[in-house]
Design an enzyme around this catalytic site. Structure first.
Site, short mmCIF file in Angstrom:
data_model
loop_
_atom_site.label_atom_id
_atom_site.label_comp_id
_atom_site.label_asym_id
_atom_site.label_seq_id
_atom_site.Cartn_x
_atom_site.Cartn_y
_atom_site.Cartn_z
N GLU A 183 13.16 -9.22 1.69
CA GLU A 183 12.33 -8.10 2.14
C GLU A 183 13.08 -6.80 1.83
O GLU A 183 14.28 -6.70 2.13
CB GLU A 183 12.10 -8.24 3.64
CG GLU A 183 11.33 -7.11 4.27
CD GLU A 183 11.13 -7.29 5.77
OE1 GLU A 183 11.61 -8.32 6.34
OE2 GLU A 183 10.51 -6.41 6.39
N ARG A 213 13.20 4.96 12.25
CA ARG A 213 11.90 5.66 12.23
C ARG A 213 11.08 5.30 13.47
O ARG A 213 11.63 4.83 14.47
CB ARG A 213 11.19 5.31 10.92
CG ARG A 213 12.03 5.73 9.70
CD ARG A 213 11.31 5.48 8.41
NE ARG A 213 10.10 6.28 8.32
CZ ARG A 213 9.12 6.04 7.43
NH1 ARG A 213 9.22 5.03 6.58
NH2 ARG A 213 8.05 6.81 7.42
N HIS A 225 12.84 -2.39 2.02
CA HIS A 225 12.21 -1.12 2.36
C HIS A 225 13.09 0.00 1.84
O HIS A 225 14.32 -0.05 1.98
CB HIS A 225 12.05 -0.97 3.88
CG HIS A 225 11.22 -2.07 4.45
ND1 HIS A 225 9.86 -2.11 4.33
CD2 HIS A 225 11.57 -3.21 5.10
CE1 HIS A 225 9.40 -3.21 4.89
NE2 HIS A 225 10.42 -3.91 5.36
N ARG A 235 4.81 11.13 -2.49
CA ARG A 235 4.64 10.83 -1.08
C ARG A 235 5.93 11.07 -0.29
O ARG A 235 6.95 10.44 -0.54
CB ARG A 235 4.29 9.33 -1.00
CG ARG A 235 4.21 8.77 0.37
CD ARG A 235 4.17 7.25 0.32
NE ARG A 235 3.97 6.72 1.65
CZ ARG A 235 4.24 5.48 2.01
NH1 ARG A 235 4.70 4.63 1.11
NH2 ARG A 235 4.03 5.09 3.24
N TYR A 268 11.13 9.03 1.12
CA TYR A 268 11.10 7.97 0.11
C TYR A 268 11.78 8.34 -1.21
O TYR A 268 11.86 7.50 -2.11
CB TYR A 268 9.66 7.54 -0.15
CG TYR A 268 8.99 6.95 1.07
CD1 TYR A 268 9.47 5.76 1.64
CD2 TYR A 268 7.90 7.57 1.69
CE1 TYR A 268 8.88 5.22 2.77
CE2 TYR A 268 7.30 7.03 2.82
CZ TYR A 268 7.79 5.86 3.36
OH TYR A 268 7.22 5.32 4.47
N ASN A 295 8.21 -5.60 -0.76
CA ASN A 295 8.08 -4.39 0.06
C ASN A 295 6.60 -4.29 0.39
O ASN A 295 5.80 -3.80 -0.42
CB ASN A 295 8.57 -3.15 -0.69
CG ASN A 295 8.48 -1.91 0.19
OD1 ASN A 295 7.91 -1.95 1.29
ND2 ASN A 295 9.04 -0.81 -0.27
N PRO A 321 0.80 -1.22 0.00
CA PRO A 321 0.00 0.00 0.00
C PRO A 321 0.84 1.28 0.00
O PRO A 321 1.88 1.35 0.64
CB PRO A 321 -0.82 -0.10 1.29
CG PRO A 321 -0.10 -1.08 2.14
CD PRO A 321 0.55 -2.04 1.19
N ASN A 322 0.31 2.25 -0.73
CA ASN A 322 0.85 3.61 -0.81
C ASN A 322 2.14 3.72 -1.63
O ASN A 322 2.62 4.83 -1.87
CB ASN A 322 1.05 4.22 0.59
CG ASN A 322 -0.26 4.32 1.35
OD1 ASN A 322 -1.21 4.88 0.83
ND2 ASN A 322 -0.34 3.74 2.53
N ALA A 356 3.17 -0.67 4.80
CA ALA A 356 2.72 -0.70 6.19
C ALA A 356 2.25 -2.09 6.63
O ALA A 356 2.28 -2.40 7.83
CB ALA A 356 1.61 0.32 6.40
C1 DQA Z 1 8.25 1.18 3.66
C2 DQA Z 1 8.36 1.42 5.17
C3 DQA Z 1 7.02 1.19 5.85
O1 DQA Z 1 7.13 1.43 7.24
C4 DQA Z 1 5.98 2.14 5.29
O2 DQA Z 1 4.72 1.88 5.85
C5 DQA Z 1 5.91 2.09 3.79
C6 DQA Z 1 7.15 2.02 3.04
C7 DQA Z 1 9.57 1.55 2.93
O3 DQA Z 1 9.72 1.14 1.78
O4 DQA Z 1 10.41 2.26 3.49
O5 DQA Z 1 4.84 2.22 3.20
O6 DQA Z 1 8.00 -0.18 3.43
#
Ligand code: DQA
Length: 148
Positions: free
Chosen positions: A100, A109, A102, A20, A25, A76, A12-13, A79
Site C-alpha cells: 500500500e 492528516r 500513499h 491538486r 501531494y 494507492n 480517484p483524483n 480516498a
Molecule cells: C492519498 C491519501 C488519501 O487520504 C487521499 O484521499 C488521496 C491520496 C495519498 O496518496 O496521500 O486521494 O492516498
C-alpha cells in the site's frame, strides 16, 4: 526468463496530481510517476503495468484480474483506502502480495484518513515520501518476490 509483472493501481483524483493540492501531494503529475516507475522497474528487472481510475469497480476488476497473473500489486487507492470494503475483499480474493502506498503521511492528516481498509490485506504500507514511495514499494516487492 521474462521479468515478473507488477500491477500499480491508482485510485480517484490521482489523475489530478500536479494540479491538486501541491502543498500536500507535490508538483509531479501521475504521468511523471508512471515514467519513474517504468524506469525503476526496468532497472531492477520488473515489468510495470500502471493504471488509474476514479471508479471503485475498475479498481476491484483490476485487482481481481491480478490473481495468478502478476507477481505483486502496488496500490494507492486514494480516498477509497478509507471507505472500501470491496477493495479489501478483492485484495483478499486475489492472493497477490500487495504494498500500500500513499504520497502523503495519512497519519499526520485528518482523523478519517488514519484508518485504511487496504492495510488489512497489504504486506506493508509506505506513506509520506511522495512519489519516492512507489520506488520504495517496487524495491520491497522485488525483494519479496525473489525471496532475498
Ligand atoms: C492519498 C491519501 C488519501 O487520504 C487521499 O484521499 C488521496 C491520496 C495519498 O496518496 O496521500 O486521494 O492516498
Amino acid at each position: 526468463m521474462a521479468n515478473p509483472t507488477i500491477l500499480i493501481v491508482n485510485g480517484p483524483n490521482l489523475n489530478m496530481l500536479g494540479k491538486r493540492q501541491p502543498e500536500v501531494y507535490g508538483s509531479e503529475t501521475l504521468a511523471d510517476i508512471e515514467t519513474l516507475c517504468h524506469g525503476h522497474g526496468a532497472a531492477i528487472g520488473l515489468d510495470v503495468e500502471f493504471r488509474q481510475s476514479n471508479h471503485e469497480g475498475d479498481l476491484v476488476d483490476w485487482i481481481q484480474g491480478a490473481r495468478g497473473r502478476v507477481a505483486g500489486i502496488i496500490l494507492n487507492a486514494g480516498a477509497y483506502t478509507h471507505t472500501s470494503v470491496a477493495i479489501l475483499d478483492a485484495l483478499l480474493a486475489a492472493e497477490v502480495v500487495c504494498v500500500e502506498v500513499h504520497l502523503s503521511n495519512i497519519h499526520q492528516r485528518e482523523e478519517f484518513r488514519h484508518h485504511s481498509f487496504v492495510s488489512k490485506a497489504a504486506k506493508g504500507m509506505i506513506c509520506g515520501f511522495g512519489s519516492h514511495g512507489y520506488i520504495l514499494a517496487l524495491d520491497a516487492l522485488a525483494r519479496l518476490i525473489r525471496g532475498s
